[in-house]
Design an enzyme around this catalytic site. Sequence first.
Site, PDB file in Angstrom:
ATOM      1  N   GLU A 208       0.840  -1.218   0.000  1.00 25.96           N
ATOM      2  CA  GLU A 208       0.000   0.000   0.000  1.00 25.96           C
ATOM      3  C   GLU A 208       0.868   1.258   0.000  1.00 25.96           C
ATOM      4  O   GLU A 208       0.757   2.126   0.879  1.00 25.96           O
ATOM      5  CB  GLU A 208      -0.974  -0.009   1.196  1.00 25.96           C
ATOM      6  CG  GLU A 208      -1.989  -1.131   1.081  1.00 25.96           C
ATOM      7  CD  GLU A 208      -3.193  -1.025   2.015  1.00 25.96           C
ATOM      8  OE1 GLU A 208      -3.236  -0.125   2.859  1.00 25.96           O
ATOM      9  OE2 GLU A 208      -4.096  -1.863   1.869  1.00 25.96           O
ATOM     10  N   GLU A 331      -4.716  -8.827  -0.211  1.00 25.11           N
ATOM     11  CA  GLU A 331      -5.491  -8.526   0.996  1.00 25.11           C
ATOM     12  C   GLU A 331      -6.948  -8.416   0.593  1.00 25.11           C
ATOM     13  O   GLU A 331      -7.296  -7.568  -0.238  1.00 25.11           O
ATOM     14  CB  GLU A 331      -5.030  -7.219   1.659  1.00 25.11           C
ATOM     15  CG  GLU A 331      -3.697  -7.353   2.369  1.00 25.11           C
ATOM     16  CD  GLU A 331      -3.295  -6.119   3.158  1.00 25.11           C
ATOM     17  OE1 GLU A 331      -4.188  -5.391   3.642  1.00 25.11           O
ATOM     18  OE2 GLU A 331      -2.084  -5.891   3.279  1.00 25.11           O
TER      19      GLU A 331
END
Length: 527
Positions: A208, A331
């Site tokens: 991220e 994820e």
Amino acid sequence: MNKYRGHSFRMTCRRIMIVIAAWTLFVHVMLAAKDANQLIVHADQGKETISRHIYGHFSEHLGHCIYGGIWVGEDSKIPNTRGIRKDVVEALKKINIPNLRWPGGCFADEYHWMDGIGPRSKRPKMINTHWGGVTEDNSFGTHEFLDLCEQLGTEPVICGNVGSGAVEEMSKWVEYINFDGVSPLADMRRMNGREEPWGVRYWGVGNENWGCGGEMTAEFYADQYRRYATYCRNYGRSRLFKIAGGAGEADYHWTEVCMEHIGPGRMWGLSLHHYTTTVWGAPKGSATEFDEQGYFVILDKCLKIPEVIDNHIAIMDKYDPQKRVALVVDEWGTWYDVEPGTNPGFLFQQNTIRDALVAGIHLNEFNKRCDRIRMANLAQTFNVLQAVIFTQDDQMMTTPTYHVFDMYKVHHDATLLPSDLKCENYQLDDKILPSLNASASRDSSGKVHISLCNIDPNRSAGLDCELQGMKVKKVTGRVLTASEINSHNTFEKPDTVKPVPFKDIKIDGSHLSMVLPAKSVVVLEVQ
Ligand code: AHR
């Protein structure tokens, strides 16, 4: 007729009437739904393999995922092998866990791997700034994680630190873990007790990086990726599968930039994170205290995943029509408010039949796109978000989501069978969702497996399923359902939601007819 014989006669009549009523209901539901719910499985086709890595998991240094969930230390009274809990290893082996991603998540971009090697008493401590500000003592590090993977027989997926780390640091981690010859790093590994290199193949380059991993722009990250990836070397026979940190949700610009600037030759995979939640921020709603509106909202969000994935895939197809780069959904899962009274930074939430349906739908949708999606990781394995396992001191229990992974393991490395589904809607007020969701595969022994979800919480669904090109001889199945939309397992009642045999299936040549209970996940095995 004496009193007792009269009683048994009445009982027999009652049983016969119940059987007739059940059969009439079955026929009624089947006839009503015959045209409405139809699944065609092209059992005579199929060329793509559903990678077992779609069934991967993710464990971060977050709350009680690592500490308490997996690691209890060698001196613990909880049965362990070199500090790793035996009960959870056994439970994960049962679902054939194919890979495990570690150490984060957001934690990965503030983790310095050298703090987690050598004698545990000498390892420096750090603050886990993302997750509750707790002190991380680094007792679970590289050796412990790779020992866990060996005990599980699973492939490690290691995520490197791009946000606050350095190219040299990541490069040295790869050398420490994978180099067979004489080098300062390989010698350090030997000094720490590991002679042979581990040969780790899967390496994430940051996490991220548009957010907790450094707040970078896509353009800046793409350049950083190229630097980091250059110095992650292949040693010996291990060829690295490098995974670029990808987009969050519908950030298509990120995918576009990574595909254009990094390009197919430099990465094995590009990641995507997609959580099923009501809102970003609070309150997200409870994992267990919800009404049918709350149930509907989550399934509605969950059913957006195909569109988001397809949009990312369309961009990838533009730059990589040969599908060399895997889409890695590393994820995914549900995200609610934490359980009352628990640390908000630990992300502990319960898990209901609603979560089981979310899992079943995601896995079906990943299966159907296995030509591009070749890895996915549920967040997270123990005690965090959509966990498959909860631990509490020496107790361990499995969640409804665990059971879905157990039922669906038949799809690992099987051949995807194309399928066409037509179904009725599940309606709540003026909103509708397709009530059914499915995928199918053929395993190496020729058995066909069909996984089905009926999201309607109020109505069972009659389904006519045709297996084109196959004469069905035998069918068995398992069903996971529950009495309430928020039914869940607890340490006191760990078997409230668990799979049972699914028997009500009729065979007619290449057709199967069945009634899927309301809010259920069913997996069939057809021969
Ligand atoms: O899974 C919890 C967090 O969600 C991860 O650390 C991060 O990558 C994501 O935002």
